[in-house]
Design a protein around this motif. Sequence first.
Motif, PDB file in Angstrom:
ATOM      1  N   PRO A 182      -6.789  -6.285  -3.825  1.00  0.00           N
ATOM      2  CA  PRO A 182      -6.786  -6.804  -2.455  1.00  0.00           C
ATOM      3  C   PRO A 182      -5.484  -7.533  -2.125  1.00  0.00           C
ATOM      4  O   PRO A 182      -4.993  -8.341  -2.912  1.00  0.00           O
ATOM      5  CB  PRO A 182      -7.977  -7.771  -2.448  1.00  0.00           C
ATOM      6  N   GLY A 183      -4.925  -7.203  -0.972  1.00  0.00           N
ATOM      7  CA  GLY A 183      -3.650  -7.771  -0.554  1.00  0.00           C
ATOM      8  C   GLY A 183      -2.458  -6.917  -0.919  1.00  0.00           C
ATOM      9  O   GLY A 183      -1.328  -7.224  -0.522  1.00  0.00           O
ATOM     10  N   SER A 184      -2.688  -5.823  -1.655  1.00  0.00           N
ATOM     11  CA  SER A 184      -1.589  -4.944  -2.055  1.00  0.00           C
ATOM     12  C   SER A 184      -1.293  -3.924  -0.959  1.00  0.00           C
ATOM     13  O   SER A 184      -2.207  -3.336  -0.381  1.00  0.00           O
ATOM     14  CB  SER A 184      -1.940  -4.188  -3.339  1.00  0.00           C
ATOM     15  N   VAL A 185      -0.019  -3.712  -0.691  1.00  0.00           N
ATOM     16  CA  VAL A 185       0.389  -2.669   0.247  1.00  0.00           C
ATOM     17  C   VAL A 185       0.268  -1.322  -0.459  1.00  0.00           C
ATOM     18  O   VAL A 185       0.837  -1.117  -1.534  1.00  0.00           O
ATOM     19  CB  VAL A 185       1.834  -2.901   0.725  1.00  0.00           C
ATOM     20  N   THR A 186      -0.493  -0.416   0.147  1.00  0.00           N
ATOM     21  CA  THR A 186      -0.686   0.900  -0.464  1.00  0.00           C
ATOM     22  C   THR A 186       0.108   1.990   0.238  1.00  0.00           C
ATOM     23  O   THR A 186       0.258   3.081  -0.313  1.00  0.00           O
ATOM     24  CB  THR A 186      -2.177   1.287  -0.465  1.00  0.00           C
ATOM     25  N   ALA A 187       0.607   1.709   1.433  1.00  0.00           N
ATOM     26  CA  ALA A 187       1.410   2.703   2.153  1.00  0.00           C
ATOM     27  C   ALA A 187       2.149   2.019   3.292  1.00  0.00           C
ATOM     28  O   ALA A 187       1.657   1.055   3.882  1.00  0.00           O
ATOM     29  CB  ALA A 187       0.531   3.826   2.704  1.00  0.00           C
ATOM     30  N   VAL A 188       3.338   2.539   3.592  1.00  0.00           N
ATOM     31  CA  VAL A 188       4.101   2.119   4.767  1.00  0.00           C
ATOM     32  C   VAL A 188       4.519   3.383   5.498  1.00  0.00           C
ATOM     33  O   VAL A 188       5.239   4.222   4.946  1.00  0.00           O
ATOM     34  CB  VAL A 188       5.347   1.289   4.386  1.00  0.00           C
ATOM     35  N   THR A 189       4.031   3.543   6.724  1.00  0.00           N
ATOM     36  CA  THR A 189       4.358   4.712   7.537  1.00  0.00           C
ATOM     37  C   THR A 189       4.775   4.237   8.919  1.00  0.00           C
ATOM     38  O   THR A 189       4.735   3.040   9.221  1.00  0.00           O
ATOM     39  CB  THR A 189       3.149   5.654   7.668  1.00  0.00           C
TER      40      THR A 189
END
Length: 239
Positions: A182-189
């Motif tokens: 929780p709180g982790s960035v899993t994707a940036v689009t």
Amino acid sequence: YRPDFLFSFYYRYMIPQAVLDLAPRGALNLHGSLLPRYRGRAPVNWVLVNGERETGVSLHTMVAKPDAGGLVDQEPVPVAFEDTAFTLFRKLEAAATKLLDRSLPLLLENRAPSRPLDLTAGTYFGGRKPQDGRIDWTWDAARIYDLIRAVTHPYPGAFTEWGGGPLYIWWALPVEGPCAEPGSVTAVTRDGIVVACGRGALRLITIQKGRDPELPACALARLEGIEEGTRLGPTGDQR
């Protein structure tokens, strides 16, 4: 001067009994919930925080205890998935107009009903503070979304931590996402920043670092180096 009626519409303070007694035909308050639920402060915000699907407005007589007098009338209002506190307040304004158009003639004719509120069947909430907008990423994505829409503009905003300071999240949507801390960035689009939650994920759409200008999440990610694996929250900008 002794008015026939005394009305309170979203007045923030308790009115002394001596003032209430000035109106021989009644002192009435318009409250932004379906009493006896959500008695107290900030009902519009609390309804959204708690993910309710219906609220409304209530006209009731004023007594020494807050939002506890006899109920004169109510008008329900559905809560849409995309409602914010601002849009919901506008709906409640329209509902209040409808309620008053119906109730005022009855009050003038001494025909308005008044039934006791069962406070044991209701709820009471206190005021909210800016720090109440802090996000806990272990919550479900839907719960975090409800917090965001409850305190987005014109309210202080929901926030997390990033780079040693607050990162305000002015708009986001719950989405499906991979299982991650929780709180982790899993994707940036170009559609935003996807952050893992306790259950599901949240796509951040409009965000603001501290007092900097608000930006689309993808633009701020480029400026600040937010990428897959970045951690938001009390751990700051760990990767």
